[in-house]
Design a protein around this motif. Structure first.
Motif, PDB file in Angstrom:
ATOM      1  N   LEU A  49     -19.537  34.567  -2.389  1.00 14.20           N
ATOM      2  CA  LEU A  49     -19.014  35.433  -1.331  1.00 14.20           C
ATOM      3  C   LEU A  49     -17.507  35.263  -1.202  1.00 14.20           C
ATOM      4  O   LEU A  49     -16.764  36.250  -1.068  1.00 14.20           O
ATOM      5  N   MET A  50     -17.026  34.027  -1.260  1.00 14.62           N
ATOM      6  CA  MET A  50     -15.581  33.778  -1.183  1.00 14.62           C
ATOM      7  C   MET A  50     -14.859  34.468  -2.347  1.00 14.62           C
ATOM      8  O   MET A  50     -13.798  35.066  -2.162  1.00 14.62           O
ATOM      9  N   GLU A  51     -15.420  34.388  -3.545  1.00 15.98           N
ATOM     10  CA  GLU A  51     -14.824  35.056  -4.701  1.00 15.98           C
ATOM     11  C   GLU A  51     -14.693  36.556  -4.452  1.00 15.98           C
ATOM     12  O   GLU A  51     -13.653  37.161  -4.737  1.00 15.98           O
ATOM     13  N   ALA A  52     -15.750  37.152  -3.932  1.00 18.18           N
ATOM     14  CA  ALA A  52     -15.738  38.597  -3.673  1.00 18.18           C
ATOM     15  C   ALA A  52     -14.721  38.955  -2.592  1.00 18.18           C
ATOM     16  O   ALA A  52     -14.033  39.985  -2.690  1.00 18.18           O
ATOM     17  N   VAL A  53     -14.621  38.124  -1.570  1.00 13.54           N
ATOM     18  CA  VAL A  53     -13.646  38.367  -0.496  1.00 13.54           C
ATOM     19  C   VAL A  53     -12.224  38.274  -1.044  1.00 13.54           C
ATOM     20  O   VAL A  53     -11.369  39.111  -0.734  1.00 13.54           O
ATOM     21  N   ILE A  54     -11.960  37.276  -1.874  1.00 15.12           N
ATOM     22  CA  ILE A  54     -10.631  37.127  -2.473  1.00 15.12           C
ATOM     23  C   ILE A  54     -10.302  38.339  -3.331  1.00 15.12           C
ATOM     24  O   ILE A  54      -9.208  38.916  -3.228  1.00 15.12           O
ATOM     25  N   ASP A  55     -11.234  38.744  -4.192  1.00 16.59           N
ATOM     26  CA  ASP A  55     -10.984  39.876  -5.094  1.00 16.59           C
ATOM     27  C   ASP A  55     -10.683  41.146  -4.311  1.00 16.59           C
ATOM     28  O   ASP A  55      -9.763  41.900  -4.642  1.00 16.59           O
ATOM     29  N   ARG A  56     -11.460  41.378  -3.268  1.00 12.16           N
ATOM     30  CA  ARG A  56     -11.238  42.591  -2.477  1.00 12.16           C
ATOM     31  C   ARG A  56      -9.917  42.527  -1.725  1.00 12.16           C
ATOM     32  O   ARG A  56      -9.177  43.510  -1.644  1.00 12.16           O
ATOM     33  N   THR A  57      -9.594  41.367  -1.168  1.00 12.17           N
ATOM     34  CA  THR A  57      -8.346  41.219  -0.415  1.00 12.17           C
ATOM     35  C   THR A  57      -7.143  41.403  -1.320  1.00 12.17           C
ATOM     36  O   THR A  57      -6.176  42.091  -0.955  1.00 12.17           O
ATOM     37  N   VAL A  58      -7.179  40.802  -2.506  1.00 15.59           N
ATOM     38  CA  VAL A  58      -6.078  40.960  -3.459  1.00 15.59           C
ATOM     39  C   VAL A  58      -5.911  42.426  -3.838  1.00 15.59           C
ATOM     40  O   VAL A  58      -4.785  42.947  -3.874  1.00 15.59           O
ATOM     41  N   ALA A  59      -7.013  43.113  -4.099  1.00 15.70           N
ATOM     42  CA  ALA A  59      -6.952  44.532  -4.459  1.00 15.70           C
ATOM     43  C   ALA A  59      -6.383  45.366  -3.314  1.00 15.70           C
ATOM     44  O   ALA A  59      -5.524  46.238  -3.527  1.00 15.70           O
ATOM     45  N   ASP A  60      -6.833  45.102  -2.086  1.00 14.49           N
ATOM     46  CA  ASP A  60      -6.354  45.864  -0.931  1.00 14.49           C
ATOM     47  C   ASP A  60      -4.881  45.594  -0.642  1.00 14.49           C
ATOM     48  O   ASP A  60      -4.118  46.508  -0.334  1.00 14.49           O
TER      49      ASP A  60
END
Length: 202
Positions: A49-60
């Motif tokens: 979940l942390m990985e997915a949150v990081i990936d989405r935040t970086v993209a946004d």
């Protein structure tokens, strides 16, 4: 909002606001209005979940900062070199907009910096294309004489640290019970831009 997106929003708010170690999947499930088993169905583990949150935040964040730069005034018609200061100012304004509208995003970056590897490595890899673009932009500005000649990598690190420190001060103030005003944020942004301009522009 679909279930996966709802979980990511709750996790971002929790990780960015309270910190990774202080958050459980149970609390994220509660905040999402779903069961823990549903969180595990989509992500498998807290780390995933942390990985997915990081990936989405970086993209946004990348999309928001690029949009800010693209909205900056272009170079004049008789000068093909980039307006570096307009680009720097646009990024600073973009970061402050995020600090006001989506403070959990900047809070997550602060938390990832605290945690170190492997999370910081994931952020670094995600931001690499943006960093390379920023480095080339600064080098072009130095070549054109619009900003002082210096190491663009060190300049990026220093600028990032300064901007993040000033922008996320809002969350530090809130943590100690002081509710900052929009006027305070505007004043901090103005002072930061004045400081950066004196450091960068001859």
């Amino acid at each position: 909002m679909e279930t996966r997106a709802r979980i990511l929003e709750a996790a971002l708010a929790s990780f960015g606001g309270r910190g990774y170690d202080a958050v459980s999947l149970d609390s994220i499930a509660r905040d999402s209005g779903i069961r823990k088993q549903t969180v595990l169905y989509y992500f498998g583990s807290k780390d995933a979940l942390m990985e997915a949150v990081i990936d989405r935040t970086v993209a946004d964040l990348t999309a928001a900062l690029l949009a800010s730069v693209e909205a900056a005034p272009p170079a004049t018609a008789d000068d093909e070199s980039p307006d570096v200061w307009a680009g720097v100012e646009a990024v600073v304004r973009g970061v402050f907009r995020l600090a006001v509208r989506r403070p959990e995003m900047l809070g997550l970056l602060r938390e990832v910096t605290r945690l170190g590897p492997p999370w910081i490595d994931r952020v670094r890899a995600g931001f690499e294309p943006l960093v390379e673009r920023a480095r080339a932009f600064l080098e072009a500005g130095m070549d054109s004489g619009r900003i002082r000649r210096c190491d663009p990598g060190l300049l990026l690190v220093s600028t990032y640290s300064t901007v993040m420190g000033v922008a996320t001060e809002v969350e530090v103030l809130r943590a100690v019970g002081v509710e900052p005003t929009l006027r305070d944020t505007v004043l901090r942004r103005r002072e930061l831009l004045r400081f950066l301009r004196s450091a960068l522009v001859d």
